[in-house]
Design a protein around this motif. Structure first.
Motif, PDB file in Angstrom:
ATOM      1  N   VAL A 163     -57.926  12.513  53.211  1.00 49.57           N
ATOM      2  CA  VAL A 163     -58.633  13.792  53.131  1.00 49.57           C
ATOM      3  C   VAL A 163     -58.862  14.022  51.642  1.00 49.57           C
ATOM      4  O   VAL A 163     -57.967  14.445  50.915  1.00 49.57           O
ATOM      5  CB  VAL A 163     -57.817  14.935  53.756  1.00 49.57           C
ATOM      6  CG1 VAL A 163     -58.571  16.260  53.619  1.00 49.57           C
ATOM      7  CG2 VAL A 163     -57.526  14.637  55.220  1.00 49.57           C
ATOM      8  N   ALA A 189     -57.882  23.898  59.462  1.00 50.69           N
ATOM      9  CA  ALA A 189     -58.138  22.704  58.655  1.00 50.69           C
ATOM     10  C   ALA A 189     -56.829  22.127  58.115  1.00 50.69           C
ATOM     11  O   ALA A 189     -56.649  20.912  58.032  1.00 50.69           O
ATOM     12  CB  ALA A 189     -59.088  23.034  57.513  1.00 50.69           C
ATOM     13  N   ALA A 190     -55.896  23.024  57.764  1.00 49.97           N
ATOM     14  CA  ALA A 190     -54.591  22.578  57.273  1.00 49.97           C
ATOM     15  C   ALA A 190     -53.816  21.862  58.377  1.00 49.97           C
ATOM     16  O   ALA A 190     -53.151  20.844  58.119  1.00 49.97           O
ATOM     17  CB  ALA A 190     -53.798  23.760  56.740  1.00 49.97           C
ATOM     18  N   PHE A 250     -60.605  19.362  50.287  1.00 47.39           N
ATOM     19  CA  PHE A 250     -60.207  20.462  51.166  1.00 47.39           C
ATOM     20  C   PHE A 250     -60.641  21.733  50.443  1.00 47.39           C
ATOM     21  O   PHE A 250     -60.133  22.046  49.377  1.00 47.39           O
ATOM     22  CB  PHE A 250     -58.687  20.458  51.375  1.00 47.39           C
ATOM     23  CG  PHE A 250     -58.194  21.434  52.409  1.00 47.39           C
ATOM     24  CD1 PHE A 250     -57.298  21.035  53.386  1.00 47.39           C
ATOM     25  CD2 PHE A 250     -58.601  22.771  52.426  1.00 47.39           C
ATOM     26  CE1 PHE A 250     -56.821  21.920  54.339  1.00 47.39           C
ATOM     27  CE2 PHE A 250     -58.153  23.661  53.368  1.00 47.39           C
ATOM     28  CZ  PHE A 250     -57.249  23.231  54.330  1.00 47.39           C
ATOM     29  N   GLU A 251     -61.584  22.428  51.023  1.00 51.58           N
ATOM     30  CA  GLU A 251     -62.048  23.656  50.399  1.00 51.58           C
ATOM     31  C   GLU A 251     -62.359  24.700  51.453  1.00 51.58           C
ATOM     32  O   GLU A 251     -62.715  24.375  52.588  1.00 51.58           O
ATOM     33  CB  GLU A 251     -63.286  23.395  49.531  1.00 51.58           C
ATOM     34  CG  GLU A 251     -64.472  22.826  50.292  1.00 51.58           C
ATOM     35  CD  GLU A 251     -65.631  22.467  49.381  1.00 51.58           C
ATOM     36  OE1 GLU A 251     -65.382  22.263  48.181  1.00 51.58           O
ATOM     37  OE2 GLU A 251     -66.773  22.394  49.875  1.00 51.58           O
ATOM     38  N   LEU A 295     -63.414  19.875  55.203  1.00 48.18           N
ATOM     39  CA  LEU A 295     -62.660  18.678  54.870  1.00 48.18           C
ATOM     40  C   LEU A 295     -63.635  17.520  54.675  1.00 48.18           C
ATOM     41  O   LEU A 295     -64.586  17.373  55.452  1.00 48.18           O
ATOM     42  CB  LEU A 295     -61.690  18.306  55.997  1.00 48.18           C
ATOM     43  CG  LEU A 295     -60.685  19.355  56.462  1.00 48.18           C
ATOM     44  CD1 LEU A 295     -59.901  18.814  57.651  1.00 48.18           C
ATOM     45  CD2 LEU A 295     -59.747  19.732  55.323  1.00 48.18           C
ATOM     46  N   THR A 309     -55.203  18.427  58.644  1.00 50.34           N
ATOM     47  CA  THR A 309     -54.807  17.613  57.499  1.00 50.34           C
ATOM     48  C   THR A 309     -53.376  17.112  57.631  1.00 50.34           C
ATOM     49  O   THR A 309     -53.081  15.944  57.357  1.00 50.34           O
ATOM     50  CB  THR A 309     -54.971  18.422  56.199  1.00 50.34           C
ATOM     51  OG1 THR A 309     -56.333  18.835  56.070  1.00 50.34           O
ATOM     52  CG2 THR A 309     -54.583  17.594  54.983  1.00 50.34           C
TER      53      THR A 309
END
Length: 411
Positions: free
Chosen positions: A243, A221-222, A246-247, A261, A225
């Motif tokens: 974005v 996910a990072a 973000f969790e 996201l 992003t």
């Protein structure tokens, strides 16, 4: 241009129109009181029933015909014309952005009224009711029909569900006015489109030391992003990305099994919005592939992802020379105000514009600030100008005994 000048010369010399303009001015304090009452009725998206029922009751008491509440929750009624004219839908949105448990009590200090939702769109709904009252107390006959109402689901997660449902159920509408914001001079005639998504990455997880080398959902996910963050979108038409959420993961010693996201894409151009969406899709896939490749995992064994679209607001585009825009322009000038074409915005008008229905968003009068915050405020300075301008725009579009409609029938 001569057509519009003739229309507004006739309207501004019509005694019924003069009486209606005066009645709106005289009704200014009542409009404010109505606005406060409406603002204090909670109406978050998908829970608008209490406020919708209040608006429905008001429309019935004011004597509109065929007042109804549809399956989506919209409420509206009809004021019939003499026939053979266009049908115009005029509405304000019923919902607000605030949750059911938000304290919506309105307070006043030094002539300024404070309260969540006091303007957006309680002011629009109050102006709408004032307009209905002015019409119903007048002997004026319009050529075309006017449907007055309130729509649900304009804000955020509502995704314009109310106005979308209305136009799917009512195919005979020739034009649309949304009453939103406050400016009595600006004309919003184009709509910013947006796509919103929840993207969920999932992987096998494991202990941060013992299973080191396992693909991480958070890392994937990072990667996605960062790819979006490095993007340079179009500036003309304006196109943006964000974005916003973000969790993921649970504790520092666990390789994340899941990460989410929340992504918002916007543009004033349809091709640009579609293009940045496709770029986002590509980035999401590349991020998963890179995370799996780093640790020599297949896509079946490593990180994968799902995409859920939670918002689709179409781009609304039309020329500034369309009849509805020109009519609003001359209506503004008729009040000795200086009209201006506003930048595109995201309002209920987006959807009807996207399906070819001439549409504009006009302000409800006064001054305001702090929208979508607990400190939202409203100053009722010359608030009557908002509904007066909407009135003159309506009359120009649907026509009267002394003036031809400027709005053409679509069917």
């Amino acid at each position: 241009m001569a057509q519009y000048e003739q229309v507004y010369h006739a309207l501004m010399n019509n005694n019924d129109v003069k009486q209606m303009l005066s009645s709106i001015d005289a009704d200014d304090k009542n409009t404010l009181d109505e606005q406060i009452t409406i603002a204090q009725i909670p109406a978050p998206p998908f829970s608008e029933d209490e406020r919708a029922d209040y608006i429905k009751k008001c429309l019935e008491e004011l004597g509109l015909l065929e007042v109804k509440k549809d399956e989506e929750g919209n409420v509206y009624g009809r004021r019939k014309g003499t026939g053979n004219g266009p049908t115009l839908f005029v509405s304000a949105h019923i919902d607000s952005v605030f949750s059911k448990d938000t304290d919506t009590t309105v307070s006043e200090k030094d002539g300024i009224y404070y309260g969540p939702g006091i303007t957006d769109d309680a002011r629009g709904l109050a102006a709408l009711l004032t307009l209905v009252r002015a019409f119903q107390q007048s002997a004026i006959e319009t050529t075309g029909d006017i449907i007055f109402g309130g729509t649900v689901g304009e804000e955020g997660p509502g995704d314009l569900r109310g106005v979308k449902a209305f136009f799917k159920d009512n195919r005979d509408i020739d034009g649309f006015i949304s009453i939103d914001a406050v400016s009595p001079t600006e004309i919003i005639y184009n709509g910013t489109g947006s796509f919103r998504y929840i993207v969920t990455y999932k992987g096998p997880g494991g202990h941060s030391f013992g299973a080191f080398g396992t693909p991480s959902a958070v890392h994937a996910a990072a990667r996605a992003t960062v790819k979006l963050a490095d993007l340079e979108p179009s500036t003309d038409p304006k196109t943006t990305f964000n974005v916003g959420v973000f969790e993921g993961g649970t504790i520092p010693t666990a390789i994340a099994e899941e990460a989410k996201l929340a992504i918002d894409l916007r543009s004033n151009g349809e091709p640009e919005l579609d293009s940045i969406e496709q770029t986002m899709f590509r980035f999401l896939q590349e991020a998963a592939d890179e995370e799996n490749r780093k640790w020599a995992f297949s896509s079946d064994e490593g990180v994968g992802y799902t995409i859920e679209q939670i918002g689709n607001r179409p781009v609304g585009s039309q020329s500034s020379s369309t009849e509805i825009v020109e009519t609003a322009w001359y209506a503004t000038e008729a009040l000795a105000l200086a009209p201006s074409l506003a930048a595109p915005a995201s309002t209920d008008s987006n959807y009807p514009m996207s399906i070819g229905v001439p549409s504009i968003t006009l302000g409800a009068g006064g001054q305001a600030g702090g929208a979508h915050t607990l400190l939202e405020w409203y100053r009722p300075e010359k608030g009557y100008l908002g509904p007066q301008r909407v009135l003159l725009t309506i009359l120009g579009l649907v026509g009267t005994a002394g003036s031809s409609p400027t709005l053409r029938k679509r069917t």
